[in-house]
Design a protein around this motif. Sequence first.
Motif, mmCIF file in Angstrom:
data_model
loop_
_atom_site.group_PDB
_atom_site.id
_atom_site.type_symbol
_atom_site.label_atom_id
_atom_site.label_comp_id
_atom_site.label_asym_id
_atom_site.label_seq_id
_atom_site.Cartn_x
_atom_site.Cartn_y
_atom_site.Cartn_z
ATOM 1 N N PHE A 40 -6.939 22.514 0.435
ATOM 2 C CA PHE A 40 -6.112 23.594 -0.034
ATOM 3 C C PHE A 40 -6.541 23.616 -1.853
ATOM 4 O O PHE A 40 -6.390 24.704 -2.475
ATOM 5 C CB PHE A 40 -4.676 23.274 0.136
ATOM 6 C CG PHE A 40 -4.291 23.694 1.555
ATOM 7 C CD1 PHE A 40 -5.276 24.134 2.467
ATOM 8 C CD2 PHE A 40 -3.037 23.469 2.046
ATOM 9 C CE1 PHE A 40 -4.873 24.574 3.715
ATOM 10 C CE2 PHE A 40 -2.658 23.983 3.398
ATOM 11 C CZ PHE A 40 -3.645 24.393 4.087
ATOM 12 N N ASP A 41 -6.572 22.452 -2.331
ATOM 13 C CA ASP A 41 -6.558 22.114 -3.657
ATOM 14 C C ASP A 41 -7.923 22.925 -4.346
ATOM 15 O O ASP A 41 -7.770 23.496 -5.578
ATOM 16 C CB ASP A 41 -6.705 20.866 -4.122
ATOM 17 C CG ASP A 41 -5.397 20.209 -4.084
ATOM 18 O OD1 ASP A 41 -4.350 20.815 -4.084
ATOM 19 O OD2 ASP A 41 -5.116 18.991 -4.163
ATOM 20 N N ALA A 42 -9.007 23.079 -3.626
ATOM 21 C CA ALA A 42 -10.252 23.877 -3.948
ATOM 22 C C ALA A 42 -9.945 25.266 -4.056
ATOM 23 O O ALA A 42 -10.704 26.013 -4.765
ATOM 24 C CB ALA A 42 -11.199 23.476 -2.857
ATOM 25 N N PHE A 43 -9.013 25.802 -3.341
ATOM 26 C CA PHE A 43 -8.688 27.250 -3.483
ATOM 27 C C PHE A 43 -8.023 27.701 -4.844
ATOM 28 O O PHE A 43 -8.338 28.808 -5.384
ATOM 29 C CB PHE A 43 -7.866 27.750 -2.556
ATOM 30 C CG PHE A 43 -8.291 28.090 -1.166
ATOM 31 C CD1 PHE A 43 -9.322 28.867 -0.911
ATOM 32 C CD2 PHE A 43 -8.356 26.857 -0.213
ATOM 33 C CE1 PHE A 43 -9.938 29.211 0.357
ATOM 34 C CE2 PHE A 43 -8.991 27.034 0.886
ATOM 35 C CZ PHE A 43 -9.708 28.017 1.387
ATOM 36 N N ALA A 44 -7.550 26.725 -5.498
ATOM 37 C CA ALA A 44 -6.830 26.834 -6.935
ATOM 38 C C ALA A 44 -7.818 27.173 -7.818
ATOM 39 O O ALA A 44 -7.476 27.973 -9.098
ATOM 40 C CB ALA A 44 -6.026 25.730 -7.265
ATOM 41 N N ILE A 45 -9.017 26.945 -8.089
ATOM 42 C CA ILE A 45 -9.958 27.114 -9.117
ATOM 43 C C ILE A 45 -11.060 28.148 -8.689
ATOM 44 O O ILE A 45 -11.674 28.616 -9.449
ATOM 45 C CB ILE A 45 -10.788 25.859 -9.195
ATOM 46 C CG1 ILE A 45 -11.450 25.287 -8.190
ATOM 47 C CG2 ILE A 45 -10.044 24.716 -9.960
ATOM 48 C CD1 ILE A 45 -12.426 24.394 -8.528
ATOM 49 N N LEU A 46 -10.746 28.917 -7.672
ATOM 50 C CA LEU A 46 -11.894 30.019 -7.121
ATOM 51 C C LEU A 46 -11.469 31.187 -7.994
ATOM 52 O O LEU A 46 -10.392 31.628 -8.325
ATOM 53 C CB LEU A 46 -11.551 30.359 -5.515
ATOM 54 C CG LEU A 46 -11.904 29.731 -4.541
ATOM 55 C CD1 LEU A 46 -11.706 30.169 -3.209
ATOM 56 C CD2 LEU A 46 -13.304 28.930 -4.763
ATOM 57 N N LYS A 47 -12.667 31.835 -8.436
ATOM 58 C CA LYS A 47 -12.841 32.970 -9.043
ATOM 59 C C LYS A 47 -13.913 34.004 -8.567
ATOM 60 O O LYS A 47 -14.631 33.419 -7.654
ATOM 61 C CB LYS A 47 -12.910 32.878 -10.539
ATOM 62 C CG LYS A 47 -11.683 32.175 -11.323
ATOM 63 C CD LYS A 47 -12.080 32.081 -12.673
ATOM 64 C CE LYS A 47 -11.009 31.441 -13.570
ATOM 65 N NZ LYS A 47 -11.266 31.284 -14.942
ATOM 66 N N GLY A 48 -13.708 35.292 -8.737
ATOM 67 C CA GLY A 48 -14.652 36.011 -8.052
ATOM 68 C C GLY A 48 -14.558 36.635 -6.721
ATOM 69 O O GLY A 48 -13.427 36.721 -6.331
ATOM 70 N N ASP A 49 -15.494 36.981 -6.293
ATOM 71 C CA ASP A 49 -15.482 37.695 -4.862
ATOM 72 C C ASP A 49 -16.214 36.845 -3.686
ATOM 73 O O ASP A 49 -16.897 37.698 -2.992
ATOM 74 C CB ASP A 49 -15.940 39.065 -5.123
ATOM 75 C CG ASP A 49 -15.419 39.836 -3.975
ATOM 76 O OD1 ASP A 49 -14.370 39.674 -3.598
ATOM 77 O OD2 ASP A 49 -16.329 40.818 -3.550
ATOM 78 N N SER A 50 -16.370 35.771 -3.833
ATOM 79 C CA SER A 50 -17.140 34.900 -2.877
ATOM 80 C C SER A 50 -16.421 34.782 -1.718
ATOM 81 O O SER A 50 -17.273 34.429 -0.567
ATOM 82 C CB SER A 50 -17.487 33.357 -3.393
ATOM 83 O OG SER A 50 -16.334 32.669 -3.619
ATOM 84 N N GLY A 51 -15.108 34.934 -1.306
ATOM 85 C CA GLY A 51 -14.363 34.832 -0.299
ATOM 86 C C GLY A 51 -14.362 33.511 0.192
ATOM 87 O O GLY A 51 -14.181 33.115 1.463
ATOM 88 N N GLY A 52 -14.321 32.654 -0.636
ATOM 89 C CA GLY A 52 -14.192 30.946 -0.311
ATOM 90 C C GLY A 52 -15.467 30.385 0.267
ATOM 91 O O GLY A 52 -15.410 29.224 0.741
ATOM 92 N N ARG A 53 -16.719 31.023 -0.186
ATOM 93 C CA ARG A 53 -17.816 30.186 0.610
ATOM 94 C C ARG A 53 -17.906 28.731 -0.139
ATOM 95 O O ARG A 53 -18.519 27.920 0.682
ATOM 96 C CB ARG A 53 -18.946 31.107 0.127
ATOM 97 C CG ARG A 53 -19.071 32.337 1.101
ATOM 98 C CD ARG A 53 -20.406 32.804 0.947
ATOM 99 N NE ARG A 53 -20.820 33.582 -0.366
ATOM 100 C CZ ARG A 53 -20.628 34.689 -0.599
ATOM 101 N NH1 ARG A 53 -20.022 35.466 0.191
ATOM 102 N NH2 ARG A 53 -20.937 35.132 -2.252
#
Length: 203
Positions: A152-165
Amino acid sequence: MIDRFTFPIILLAAGQSRRMQGRDKLLEEVDGIPLIRAQAQKARIATSGSVIVALPPRPHARYEALDGLDVTCLPVPDADTGMNASLRRSVAALPKDATCVMVLLGDLPDLQVSDLCKLARAVDLRSDTEVWRGTTAQGAPGHPIIFRNTLFDAFAILKGDSGGREVVASAQGHVALIPLPDNRARGDLDTPEDWAAWRKARD
């Protein structure tokens, strides 16, 4: 009888349908109701946990399409920056005791409640698996995807449109692939031509 599961579902429905030539793909009718409502209903039937629907900022017709359903509508003010904004905000809104979460795309009309439940049944929290991912019958990776709370913590820094890849990639070696029937895991409909072909195939 539906074998319901208990962990939450995030329904990603904040995209702008840019390829639909002015139409909203999530408001296209499927069996007499808007697609977004059909997807939310499937999620609500499949789990007794919370269902969080990531949506564009109000006002927007998708909110009306969800009227009366027991789901949490989560406005994503920066939805136009890409899918990761929805993932980031939705994961942050999960119940603190969530052991995992299913991420469901809004534009996969062929997915059935039974598919969501099949994927959920594969979850074994005693194992070291961190991601359970639906595939086509031939094994091509698709959706839904279940993420363990260790990610879950990894989602906090996501940006852009990768869809969580990036999050899936970080779990390399700890990903279980679960085949679903036909092409349900990848049958997204993004253009008017996609919708026309899909409806013709159903006639």
